[in-house]
Scaffold this motif. Structure first.
Motif, short mmCIF file in Angstrom:
data_model
loop_
_atom_site.label_atom_id
_atom_site.label_comp_id
_atom_site.label_asym_id
_atom_site.label_seq_id
_atom_site.Cartn_x
_atom_site.Cartn_y
_atom_site.Cartn_z
N ASP A 64 0.86 -1.18 0.00
CA ASP A 64 0.00 0.00 0.00
C ASP A 64 0.90 1.23 0.00
O ASP A 64 1.69 1.42 0.94
N ARG A 66 0.33 4.11 0.74
CA ARG A 66 0.10 4.98 1.91
C ARG A 66 1.00 4.59 3.08
O ARG A 66 1.11 5.34 4.05
N GLN A 89 -5.70 6.49 -6.77
CA GLN A 89 -7.16 6.42 -6.81
C GLN A 89 -7.55 7.24 -8.03
O GLN A 89 -7.43 8.46 -8.03
N ARG A 94 -15.58 8.12 -7.45
CA ARG A 94 -15.13 7.58 -6.17
C ARG A 94 -14.49 8.67 -5.33
O ARG A 94 -14.56 8.67 -4.11
N LEU A 98 -15.00 9.26 -1.47
CA LEU A 98 -13.87 9.03 -0.56
C LEU A 98 -12.80 10.11 -0.78
O LEU A 98 -11.68 9.82 -1.21
N VAL A 100 -10.92 12.02 1.30
CA VAL A 100 -9.70 11.96 2.11
C VAL A 100 -8.81 10.81 1.66
O VAL A 100 -7.59 10.97 1.53
N ASP A 101 -9.41 9.68 1.39
CA ASP A 101 -8.65 8.54 0.91
C ASP A 101 -8.01 8.85 -0.44
O ASP A 101 -6.86 8.47 -0.71
N THR A 102 -8.73 9.55 -1.30
CA THR A 102 -8.20 9.93 -2.62
C THR A 102 -6.96 10.79 -2.47
O THR A 102 -5.94 10.57 -3.15
N ALA A 104 -5.01 10.93 0.22
CA ALA A 104 -3.95 10.15 0.87
C ALA A 104 -3.20 9.29 -0.13
O ALA A 104 -1.96 9.20 -0.09
N VAL A 105 -3.94 8.65 -1.02
CA VAL A 105 -3.30 7.77 -2.01
C VAL A 105 -2.52 8.60 -3.04
O VAL A 105 -1.34 8.34 -3.31
N SER A 159 -6.63 16.51 -6.22
CA SER A 159 -5.54 15.71 -5.64
C SER A 159 -4.44 15.47 -6.65
O SER A 159 -3.25 15.44 -6.30
#
Length: 360
Positions: A64, A66, A89, A94, A98, A100-102, A104-105, A159
């Motif tokens: 991962d 991250r 991502q 998506r 998501l 924050v996840d986008t 982060a990745v 992002s």
């Protein structure tokens, strides 16, 4: 492309289990590279990575991006000659679900890769993949240049624009004349081609509907995109990596757009109707006024890739669509071996079209 350049090179591909990553991995294997993949497991069923049986051909590592420690450990152990960073991502819708996840990745994942590469004590060339959506889109009629303002309306686009700032920051802050690391970013989008099974993308959605005997539901038929076959930008990434690795010239350590021929700027409706020439079916307009924002028009200027790299797109809109839809139709009945051969045949056909360009 240099026929012999890739033989026995150690190449790290992040995101190798994705659509573009799997095609790139197959192409590098065909060129004789030793490929190490770093990614999460494939997200879709089916997935091109599994259809092409790539896990048995490469050093396949589940990491991962991250996880900074895991990324640093892998890169230090592998000590690659070349890196293609595709892990991301990559879905607009998506990103809304998501955000924050986008970030982060896409942002921190890239920072983790760059920081690990910075600490390698050996020459390495890295091509970091973003998207055409990094530009502050003003719905212009002309193509965006690499010097145009970056931005993003939605979490995914923003992002990726931020990712470009990360790449430039590392380049300006850490890569002086003595650094053995050379980095460049690449911007492309709206790629089509066999093996994309992602959610909420027009070609996979269309193929799933046609395969099930249903009509195709099109949510944004009037949006215009510069459609290109996946092998077009990947060919550009490969050429750029060769230049980065083979020269200290700073003109290659920059951002590059990779877009299609001018005829490929078509509406979603035109893409669907051209696809139906090769796989008969029907479609309906299901657009809504309250759906999440998506760009109406987006095109790239590719003058920099042409002048600095001698790269030009080769397949026009109709050829790109035909190659894509024929791959999917073949995949419905082909054995795994035949599907691998079919994919390699497309790579060979694309390389043959590059012969006049290679002399530039």
């Amino acid at each position: 492309m240099d026929v012999n350049f890739w033989k026995n090179k150690t190449v790290l591909v992040t995101g190798h289990t994705g659509f573009k990553g799997a095609w790139l991995t197959l192409w590098l294997l065909q060129r004789g590279a030793r490929v190490i993949g770093m990614a999460l497991p494939p997200e879709t069923e089916p997935s091109l990575f599994e259809q092409l049986k790539l896990a048995r051909e490469i050093d396949h590592r589940l990491v991962d991006i991250r996880d900074q420690v895991a990324v640093a450990h892998t890169i230090a152990e592998v000590a690659p000659d070349i890196v293609f960073h595709l892990a991301a991502q990559s879905l607009v819708l998506r990103g809304y679900r998501l955000p924050v996840d986008t970030w982060a990745v896409n942002v921190m994942g890239t920072a983790h890769v760059l920081e690990a590469l910075r600490r390698l004590d050996k020459p390495c060339a890295a091509v970091l993949v973003t998207t055409d959506k990094v530009y502050r889109n003003r719905e212009w009629q002309f193509g965006y240049r690499e010097t145009d303002r970056l931005g993003g309306h939605d979490p995914y686009s923003a992002s990726k624009a931020a990712t470009e700032f990360v790449v430039d920051c590392w380049r300006q802050s850490f890569l002086d004349g003595d650094s053995p690391l050379r980095i460049a970013s690449v911007r492309a989008g709206n790629v089509i081609g066999g093996g994309d099974w992602a959610e909420n993308r027009i070609v996979p959605d269309m193929v799933r509907a046609l395969g099930a005997g249903r009509g195709i539901e099109v949510r944004n038929p009037h949006a215009t995109r510069p459609w290109q076959h996946v092998l077009e930008p990947l060919g550009g990434y490969i050429r750029l990596a060769e230049r980065l690795a083979g020269s200290d010239d700073p003109q290659f350590q920059d951002a590059f757009n990779f877009g299609p021929l001018a005829d490929a700027e078509r509406t979603v409706r035109e893409l669907v109707e051209e696809s139906l020439q090769h796989w008969p079916g029907s479609w309906t307009d299901v657009s809504r006024t309250n759906q999440p924002h998506e760009a109406g028009r987006l095109a790239l200027c590719i003058d920099r890739a042409r002048t600095r790299l001698g790269w030009n797109p080769r397949w026009d809109f109709r050829r790109s669509v035909r190659e894509t839809i024929e791959w999917y139709r073949d995949s419905m009945e082909a054995t795994p071996r035949r599907l691998i051969e079919r994919s390699l045949d497309q790579i060979v056909a694309y390389e043959a079209s590059l012969v006049p360009c290679m002399a530039l």
